[in-house]
Design an enzyme around this catalytic site. Structure first.
Site, short mmCIF file in Angstrom:
data_model
loop_
_atom_site.label_atom_id
_atom_site.label_comp_id
_atom_site.label_asym_id
_atom_site.label_seq_id
_atom_site.Cartn_x
_atom_site.Cartn_y
_atom_site.Cartn_z
CG ASN A 66 -1.98 -1.09 1.15
OD1 ASN A 66 -1.98 -1.91 0.23
ND2 ASN A 66 -2.86 -1.11 2.12
CG ASN A 112 -4.85 -1.33 -2.07
OD1 ASN A 112 -5.66 -0.51 -2.48
ND2 ASN A 112 -5.18 -2.28 -1.21
#
Length: 231
Positions: A66, A112
């Site tokens: 992420n 992500n």
């Protein structure tokens, strides 16, 4: 100079995950093409080498998926590169397992790692989309990508990684067509029947042209034929 980024998560827990196929791809390239040892840099692991006379940096962000953009952005700024110099290898749910596609720019499609990279360097970078298939329902996606490849996946996965490595020199030369052909030769080789049809069996023309006796002209009686056999 080019910066190739393999997306994944650090640590042995995630090493075999579907989400880590990007890491696997750049590791295979480094191993097959004699890149320098990996070293810690830019919040990740970095190595460098040369492909077709082009200097290529391989980066594995270790910020967790992420936050991948932090590592990519830092490396890009240090080497004064533009997004056009960056290629990201990542898992792709919307492609069947074993399929590989090249894409220039565009959205992140909910990935992500790509989302983070978009935030740090924009969207004008190249992606190598490595198909892993879809679990069938969006609620199962997280568990699916964070699970290891199954034993049944190992053959096609190895073919994909070999193909990506085979095509790396072409990719460094910006020949994406030849890169994809190299992958296809590993993942979709000619069928055995096609190979057989291409390999023609030589014909002995001497035998082919040799006149065979005309059985209908044989007027011998059965007894005479038997006698002739034992002469």
């Amino acid at each position: 100079m080019k910066l190739w980024v393999g997306l994944g998560n650090p640590g042995p827990k995630y090493a075999g995950n579907r989400h880590n196929i990007g890491w696997m791809a750049v590791e295979r390239i480094a191993e097959d093409h004699g890149f320098a040892p990996w070293r810690s840099k830019f919040q990740g692991s970095l190595t460098e080498g040369s492909l077709k006379g082009e200097k290529v940096l391989l980066l594995k962000p270790e910020t967790f998926m992420n936050l991948s953009g932090q590592s990519v952005g830092e490396a890009m700024r240090f080497y004064k590169l533009s997004p056009a110099d960056v290629t990201v290898f990542h898992d792709e749910l919307d492609l069947a397992p074993g399929k590989v596609r090249v894409k220039q720019g565009g959205g992140h499609a909910g990935h992500n790692g790509l989302r983070s990279i978009h935030q740090h360097i924009g969207e004008a970078y190249q992606r190598i989309r490595l198909g892993i298939g879809h679990p069938g329902h969006k609620d199962r996606v997280a568990g699916y990508v964070l699970s290891d490849f199954a034993k049944a996946d190992q053959d096609w996965l190895d073919d994909v990684l070999r193909g990506v490595s085979d095509g790396a020199p072409a990719l460094a030369s910006d020949d994406t067509g030849r890169f994809q052909n190299a992958v296809a030769l590993r993942t979709a080789p000619p069928r055995s029947s096609e190979k057989a049809s291409e390999t023609k069996i030589p014909i002995d023309k001497t035998k082919a042209n040799r006149a065979e006796p005309n059985k209908t002209d044989d007027t011998r009686s059965p007894l005479q034929k038997l006698v002739d056999r034992f002469k």
